[in-house]
Design a protein around this motif. Structure first.
Motif, PDB file in Angstrom:
ATOM      1  N   VAL A 144       0.897  -1.236  -0.067  1.00 51.51           N
ATOM      2  CA  VAL A 144      -0.026   0.034   0.022  1.00 51.51           C
ATOM      3  C   VAL A 144       0.957   1.048  -0.086  1.00 51.51           C
ATOM      4  CG1 VAL A 144      -1.806   1.365   1.293  1.00 51.51           C
ATOM      5  CG2 VAL A 144      -1.823  -1.278   1.183  1.00 51.51           C
ATOM      6  N   ASP A 145       1.773   1.265   0.765  1.00 50.31           N
ATOM      7  CA  ASP A 145       2.767   2.515   0.894  1.00 50.31           C
ATOM      8  C   ASP A 145       3.383   2.588  -0.487  1.00 50.31           C
ATOM      9  OD1 ASP A 145       2.107   2.925   3.530  1.00 50.31           O
ATOM     10  OD2 ASP A 145       3.999   1.784   4.046  1.00 50.31           O
ATOM     11  N   ASP A 146       4.061   1.433  -1.166  1.00 50.44           N
ATOM     12  CA  ASP A 146       4.557   1.618  -2.354  1.00 50.44           C
ATOM     13  C   ASP A 146       3.582   2.316  -3.462  1.00 50.44           C
ATOM     14  OD1 ASP A 146       6.962   0.891  -1.164  1.00 50.44           O
ATOM     15  OD2 ASP A 146       6.757  -1.090  -2.014  1.00 50.44           O
ATOM     16  N   LEU A 147       2.416   1.537  -3.414  1.00 49.97           N
ATOM     17  CA  LEU A 147       1.435   1.902  -4.511  1.00 49.97           C
ATOM     18  C   LEU A 147       1.316   3.502  -4.217  1.00 49.97           C
ATOM     19  CD1 LEU A 147      -0.941   1.275  -6.510  1.00 49.97           C
ATOM     20  CD2 LEU A 147      -2.225   0.949  -4.358  1.00 49.97           C
ATOM     21  N   PHE A 148       0.889   4.034  -3.315  1.00 49.49           N
ATOM     22  CA  PHE A 148       0.837   5.622  -3.050  1.00 49.49           C
ATOM     23  C   PHE A 148       1.957   6.595  -3.148  1.00 49.49           C
ATOM     24  CE2 PHE A 148      -3.032   3.530  -1.540  1.00 49.49           C
ATOM     25  CZ  PHE A 148      -4.125   4.632  -1.958  1.00 49.49           C
ATOM     26  N   TRP A 149       3.070   6.101  -2.866  1.00 48.87           N
ATOM     27  CA  TRP A 149       4.264   6.757  -3.072  1.00 48.87           C
ATOM     28  C   TRP A 149       4.482   6.767  -4.579  1.00 48.87           C
ATOM     29  CZ3 TRP A 149       8.818   5.099  -5.974  1.00 48.87           C
ATOM     30  CH2 TRP A 149       9.813   5.799  -6.056  1.00 48.87           C
ATOM     31  N   THR A 204     -12.519  16.493   1.611  1.00 49.59           N
ATOM     32  CA  THR A 204     -10.994  16.597   1.487  1.00 49.59           C
ATOM     33  C   THR A 204     -10.547  16.838   0.105  1.00 49.59           C
ATOM     34  OG1 THR A 204     -10.676  15.357   3.569  1.00 49.59           O
ATOM     35  CG2 THR A 204      -8.589  15.831   1.912  1.00 49.59           C
ATOM     36  N   ALA A 205     -11.133  15.656  -0.674  1.00 42.95           N
ATOM     37  CA  ALA A 205     -10.861  15.870  -2.169  1.00 42.95           C
ATOM     38  C   ALA A 205     -10.985  17.302  -2.912  1.00 42.95           C
ATOM     39  CB  ALA A 205     -11.427  14.690  -2.833  1.00 42.95           C
ATOM     40  N   VAL A 206     -12.251  17.796  -2.452  1.00 41.19           N
ATOM     41  CA  VAL A 206     -12.846  19.027  -2.982  1.00 41.19           C
ATOM     42  C   VAL A 206     -11.684  19.943  -2.691  1.00 41.19           C
ATOM     43  CG1 VAL A 206     -14.709  20.536  -2.857  1.00 41.19           C
ATOM     44  CG2 VAL A 206     -15.254  18.182  -3.425  1.00 41.19           C
ATOM     45  N   ASP A 207     -11.704  20.260  -1.308  1.00 44.98           N
ATOM     46  CA  ASP A 207     -10.641  21.338  -0.939  1.00 44.98           C
ATOM     47  C   ASP A 207      -9.245  21.279  -1.514  1.00 44.98           C
ATOM     48  OD1 ASP A 207     -10.325  23.225   1.403  1.00 44.98           O
ATOM     49  OD2 ASP A 207      -8.682  22.015   1.689  1.00 44.98           O
ATOM     50  N   SER A 208      -8.700  20.070  -1.799  1.00 48.29           N
ATOM     51  CA  SER A 208      -7.661  20.117  -2.133  1.00 48.29           C
ATOM     52  C   SER A 208      -7.548  20.342  -3.933  1.00 48.29           C
ATOM     53  CB  SER A 208      -7.031  18.616  -2.168  1.00 48.29           C
ATOM     54  OG  SER A 208      -5.654  18.344  -2.740  1.00 48.29           O
ATOM     55  N   HIS A 209      -8.708  19.958  -4.412  1.00 47.84           N
ATOM     56  CA  HIS A 209      -8.637  20.529  -5.978  1.00 47.84           C
ATOM     57  C   HIS A 209      -8.778  22.006  -5.977  1.00 47.84           C
ATOM     58  CE1 HIS A 209      -8.677  16.248  -6.889  1.00 47.84           C
ATOM     59  NE2 HIS A 209      -9.878  16.159  -7.140  1.00 47.84           N
ATOM     60  N   VAL A 217       2.441  20.629  -2.672  1.00 54.97           N
ATOM     61  CA  VAL A 217       1.798  20.200  -1.360  1.00 54.97           C
ATOM     62  C   VAL A 217       0.522  19.706  -1.702  1.00 54.97           C
ATOM     63  CG1 VAL A 217       0.703  21.104   0.789  1.00 54.97           C
ATOM     64  CG2 VAL A 217       2.971  21.816  -0.044  1.00 54.97           C
ATOM     65  N   GLN A 218      -0.402  20.467  -2.413  1.00 48.65           N
ATOM     66  CA  GLN A 218      -1.901  19.760  -2.518  1.00 48.65           C
ATOM     67  C   GLN A 218      -1.900  18.517  -3.338  1.00 48.65           C
ATOM     68  OE1 GLN A 218      -4.403  20.729  -1.057  1.00 48.65           O
ATOM     69  NE2 GLN A 218      -3.161  22.463  -0.083  1.00 48.65           N
ATOM     70  N   THR A 219      -0.990  18.358  -4.291  1.00 57.76           N
ATOM     71  CA  THR A 219      -0.711  17.182  -5.181  1.00 57.76           C
ATOM     72  C   THR A 219      -0.360  15.995  -4.078  1.00 57.76           C
ATOM     73  OG1 THR A 219      -0.134  18.213  -7.098  1.00 57.76           O
ATOM     74  CG2 THR A 219       0.424  16.007  -7.117  1.00 57.76           C
ATOM     75  N   ARG A 220       0.820  16.039  -3.258  1.00 59.37           N
ATOM     76  CA  ARG A 220       1.004  15.163  -2.372  1.00 59.37           C
ATOM     77  C   ARG A 220      -0.216  14.852  -1.393  1.00 59.37           C
ATOM     78  NH1 ARG A 220       5.979  13.598  -3.053  1.00 59.37           N
ATOM     79  NH2 ARG A 220       7.492  14.981  -3.655  1.00 59.37           N
ATOM     80  N   ARG A 221      -0.678  15.867  -0.993  1.00 54.39           N
ATOM     81  CA  ARG A 221      -1.668  15.700   0.009  1.00 54.39           C
ATOM     82  C   ARG A 221      -2.809  14.674  -0.307  1.00 54.39           C
ATOM     83  NH1 ARG A 221      -6.610  20.419   1.072  1.00 54.39           N
ATOM     84  NH2 ARG A 221      -7.683  19.141   2.926  1.00 54.39           N
ATOM     85  N   GLN A 222      -3.143  14.678  -1.688  1.00 55.22           N
ATOM     86  CA  GLN A 222      -4.382  13.612  -2.143  1.00 55.22           C
ATOM     87  C   GLN A 222      -3.901  12.369  -1.945  1.00 55.22           C
ATOM     88  OE1 GLN A 222      -5.891  14.894  -6.004  1.00 55.22           O
ATOM     89  NE2 GLN A 222      -4.990  16.908  -5.453  1.00 55.22           N
ATOM     90  N   PHE A 223      -2.674  12.059  -2.315  1.00 60.31           N
ATOM     91  CA  PHE A 223      -2.061  10.598  -2.050  1.00 60.31           C
ATOM     92  C   PHE A 223      -1.707  10.205  -0.716  1.00 60.31           C
ATOM     93  CE2 PHE A 223      -1.358  12.064  -6.586  1.00 60.31           C
ATOM     94  CZ  PHE A 223      -2.115  11.105  -7.104  1.00 60.31           C
ATOM     95  N   ILE A 224      -1.372  11.035   0.034  1.00 67.04           N
ATOM     96  CA  ILE A 224      -1.160  10.784   1.439  1.00 67.04           C
ATOM     97  C   ILE A 224      -2.288  10.517   2.179  1.00 67.04           C
ATOM     98  CG2 ILE A 224      -0.306  11.758   3.711  1.00 67.04           C
ATOM     99  CD1 ILE A 224       1.691  13.358   1.904  1.00 67.04           C
ATOM    100  N   ASP A 225      -3.392  11.355   2.019  1.00 64.65           N
ATOM    101  CA  ASP A 225      -4.804  11.049   2.589  1.00 64.65           C
ATOM    102  C   ASP A 225      -5.238   9.567   1.909  1.00 64.65           C
ATOM    103  OD1 ASP A 225      -7.313  12.187   3.940  1.00 64.65           O
ATOM    104  OD2 ASP A 225      -7.972  11.620   1.950  1.00 64.65           O
ATOM    105  N   GLY A 226      -5.224   9.378   0.771  1.00 65.64           N
ATOM    106  CA  GLY A 226      -5.625   7.992   0.058  1.00 65.64           C
ATOM    107  C   GLY A 226      -4.805   6.997   0.901  1.00 65.64           C
ATOM    108  N   ALA A 227      -3.552   7.133   1.031  1.00 64.45           N
ATOM    109  CA  ALA A 227      -3.004   5.980   1.515  1.00 64.45           C
ATOM    110  C   ALA A 227      -3.374   5.677   3.145  1.00 64.45           C
ATOM    111  CB  ALA A 227      -1.576   6.088   1.542  1.00 64.45           C
TER     112      ALA A 227
END
Length: 248
Positions: free
Chosen positions: A99-104, A193-198, A215-225
């Motif tokens: 899971v970590d590798d996938l989102f990284w 969270t997704a709406v706010d990030s977009h 920051v916002q791009t990474r935020r989406q994947f950190i949150d998803g993971a």
């Protein structure tokens, strides 16, 4: 060539803005079956060590055995299932590192695309991204899971078209196949969270704030993971041994 967000041939949204042009793609039946099984595996609905029965999947989805067999061959090539002679297809292991590798991987590719988008984006492009953000917000507010999935996908597709680099965008699409979109679509907190990030990402592009865009791009994947990891922890697959379990 990118389509304009202001083409008069596009339908209007409720606020009078024009919908982005898009050509829907109908996936092959075996692709739909593979996507269904990926979701079940990635959400631990089918657990590591369990067998997937072709006949039962075919009956569940109302299809013949052929697309199910083709889907399982695809998943075997992806390392998600193993074929055991005379027994069938068994779900492979899924651990925290996976899971970590996938989102990284997704995050690293997405950041590179975001940097390219920042240098290429136009005002029309930003209007298109904002349009899909409004669609996402409306779908989240109404609990429209299919609408959430569509708006989220189309936002990122439009974003990656702006960035260019077809091959890199393809790699990102391939990686996102392993993220269970419907799990997120069913989570209103993720939706907000997704709406706010977009919204923050679009604002960052408008103000040419590259650091904030990253920051916002990474935020989406950190949150998803974090959300998927929590879900899998709650499922118990990392706290029990399932090697002897089977699913009929």
């Amino acid at each position: 060539m990118r389509s304009s967000a202001t083409s008069s041939a596009r339908p209007s949204d409720s606020d009078g803005s024009r919908a982005p042009r898009r050509i829907p793609r109908r996936p092959q039946l075996s692709e739909e079956v593979a996507a269904h099984l990926r979701h079940r595996i990635m959400t631990a609905d089918i657990r590591p060590g369990e067998f997937i029965r072709l006949d039962d999947v075919a009956a569940e989805l109302g299809v013949s055995v052929t697309p199910v067999r083709e889907a399982l061959l695809t998943l075997r090539g992806e390392g998600m299932v193993d074929l055991e002679p005379h027994r069938g297809y068994r779900v492979g292991p899924l651990d925290r590192v996976d899971v970590d590798d996938l989102f990284w991987l997704q995050g690293e590719i997405a950041v590179r695309l975001a940097l390219r988008t920042a240098s290429a984006v136009t005002s029309d492009d930003l209007d298109e991204l904002q349009w899909w953000t409004r669609r996402l917000r409306a779908a989240v507010a109404s609990g429209d899971d299919d609408g959430v999935i569509e708006a989220e996908f189309e936002f990122h597709r439009a974003h990656n078209v702006i960035a260019g680099g077809t091959k890199l965008a393809w790699f990102l699409l391939a990686a996102t196949r392993y993220t269970p979109a419907r799990l997120y679509a069913n989570d209103p907190e993720w939706g907000h969270t997704a709406v706010d990030s977009h919204e923050r990402l679009v604002d960052a592009y408008r103000s040419v704030d590259i650091d904030e865009a990253v920051v916002q791009t990474r935020r989406q994947f950190i949150d998803g993971a974090a959300r998927l990891t929590h879900h899998l922890e709650q499922s118990g697959i990392w706290g029990t041994t399932d090697s002897d379990r089977t699913q009929v």
